[in-house]
Enzyme design. Sequence first.
Site, short mmCIF file in Angstrom:
data_model
loop_
_atom_site.label_atom_id
_atom_site.label_comp_id
_atom_site.label_asym_id
_atom_site.label_seq_id
_atom_site.Cartn_x
_atom_site.Cartn_y
_atom_site.Cartn_z
N ALA A 63 0.85 -1.19 0.00
CA ALA A 63 0.00 0.00 0.00
C ALA A 63 0.88 1.24 0.00
CB ALA A 63 -0.88 -0.01 1.24
N GLY A 108 0.75 -5.08 0.69
CA GLY A 108 -0.30 -5.27 -0.33
C GLY A 108 0.23 -5.94 -1.59
N GLU A 111 0.17 -9.47 -0.87
CA GLU A 111 -1.24 -9.89 -0.81
C GLU A 111 -1.83 -10.04 -2.21
OE1 GLU A 111 -1.82 -6.70 2.03
OE2 GLU A 111 -2.79 -8.13 3.38
N GLU A 131 3.89 -5.05 7.78
CA GLU A 131 2.98 -4.08 8.39
C GLU A 131 3.23 -3.89 9.88
OE1 GLU A 131 2.12 -6.30 6.11
OE2 GLU A 131 0.64 -5.46 4.73
N1 CAA Z 1 4.51 3.33 -0.25
C1 CAA Z 1 4.91 4.48 -0.79
N2 CAA Z 1 6.14 4.67 -1.33
C2 CAA Z 1 6.98 3.64 -1.30
C3 CAA Z 1 6.64 2.40 -0.76
C4 CAA Z 1 5.33 2.25 -0.23
N3 CAA Z 1 4.89 1.09 0.28
N4 CAA Z 1 7.69 1.56 -0.86
C5 CAA Z 1 8.66 2.25 -1.47
N5 CAA Z 1 8.25 3.51 -1.73
C6 CAA Z 1 8.99 4.57 -2.37
C7 CAA Z 1 10.02 5.17 -1.41
O1 CAA Z 1 9.40 6.15 -0.57
C8 CAA Z 1 11.01 5.77 -2.37
O2 CAA Z 1 10.49 6.96 -2.87
P1 CAA Z 1 11.41 8.32 -2.85
O3 CAA Z 1 12.55 8.00 -3.80
O4 CAA Z 1 10.48 9.37 -3.35
O5 CAA Z 1 11.85 8.50 -1.44
C9 CAA Z 1 11.02 4.76 -3.53
O6 CAA Z 1 9.79 4.04 -3.41
C10 CAA Z 1 12.16 3.78 -3.46
O7 CAA Z 1 12.11 3.14 -2.19
P2 CAA Z 1 13.37 3.06 -1.21
O8 CAA Z 1 14.28 4.23 -1.42
O9 CAA Z 1 12.86 2.82 0.17
O10 CAA Z 1 14.06 1.74 -1.77
P3 CAA Z 1 15.00 0.73 -0.97
O11 CAA Z 1 15.60 -0.18 -2.00
O12 CAA Z 1 15.93 1.45 -0.07
O13 CAA Z 1 14.01 -0.13 -0.05
C11 CAA Z 1 12.03 -1.37 0.41
C12 CAA Z 1 13.05 -0.95 -0.65
C13 CAA Z 1 12.73 -2.26 1.46
C14 CAA Z 1 10.94 -2.17 -0.28
C15 CAA Z 1 11.47 -0.13 1.12
O14 CAA Z 1 11.05 0.79 0.10
C16 CAA Z 1 10.29 -0.39 2.00
O15 CAA Z 1 10.46 -0.90 3.11
N6 CAA Z 1 9.07 -0.02 1.55
C17 CAA Z 1 7.87 -0.16 2.33
C18 CAA Z 1 7.40 -1.60 2.35
C19 CAA Z 1 6.20 -1.74 3.27
O16 CAA Z 1 6.23 -1.44 4.45
N7 CAA Z 1 5.07 -2.22 2.70
C20 CAA Z 1 3.85 -2.39 3.41
C21 CAA Z 1 2.97 -1.19 3.20
S1 CAA Z 1 1.54 -1.21 4.23
C22 CAA Z 1 0.49 -2.30 3.45
O17 CAA Z 1 0.75 -2.79 2.38
C23 CAA Z 1 -0.78 -2.55 4.21
C24 CAA Z 1 -1.66 -3.57 3.58
O18 CAA Z 1 -1.86 -4.63 4.08
C25 CAA Z 1 -2.34 -3.28 2.34
#
Ligand code: CAA
Length: 256
Positions: A63, A108, A111, A131
Amino acid sequence: MTVELHKDDELAVLRLNRPDALNALSFDILRQIGNAFDEVAAMPDARALLITGAGDKAFCAGADIKELRNRRLVDQRRGAELGQSVFAKLDRLPIASVALVNGYAFGGGAELALASTFRIASPNAVFGLPEIKLGLIPGYGGTQRLPRLIGAGRALEIIMTGRNVKFDEAERIGLVNAVAEGDLMEAGREFAARFTRYSLPVLEFARRAVQRAGEMPLYEGLQVEAELSTLAYRLQDAEEGMAAFEEKRKPEFRDG
Ligand code: CAA
């Protein structure tokens, strides 16, 4: 468009195309995915759906976290229901879906892969339901589909620690059906070709019967199986399949 849908021969191919945000699922993208699934359902000649993410880093990072903050509870609840209902469309599609997981499949994104009929991983695939690290729990079906796929014990450990599951472990625990040696899209085509030559309605009966296994008590599920196997038997394709066996030739199924 951040969600692209095209036909590739007998396959429908849906691509999440927001690589700068690792294909994160904004609510707008979720709605686009839902519309694309509706289009796939109406495609007369698609025999399987492949789902992939643009870029080589992520299938989908979940998400869009930036959209999640400071929302009213009622909007948060509707958001979860939107994600759940969009992914549930995959269960009701007349054709099977295959998630091609290139890189991260988090939250997500995991998922979406879990809601697909099958999952194929590239050797850089990493799954996770992180999450818990955000103070949340999965909301687009992860707490329900992951335990059905790999068992409650393993699912709880993955959900409660938020840890990463790399492609090789994912294959070992049955989270993915196969790991692609070479090109992922090609592996997806080859995987789909292993079943798309069979009768489409009969494939659908098989999916329906197995779906019910996760939903109902054994003896009710067995009744569903008896009904669906009888329905399959009534189709011309069953007659053709059995005749072809006796005549020692390849069957020519006509999806009816
Ligand atoms: N939402 C919004 N933006 C996201 C994102 C997300 N889930 N995941 C990555 N991005 C964006 C980052 O903010 C970044 O954008 P900027 O360059 O503008 O800052 C870009 O994508 C690249 O990401 P990273 O710089 O973080 O890349 P990385 O290689 O260092 O790390 C990663 C990769 C480990 C996947 C890391 O991005 C991360 O942890 N992302 C979040 C993953 C997460 O927590 N997902 C669960 C979301 S909640 C959910 O999904 C609830 C549900 O059940 C539906």
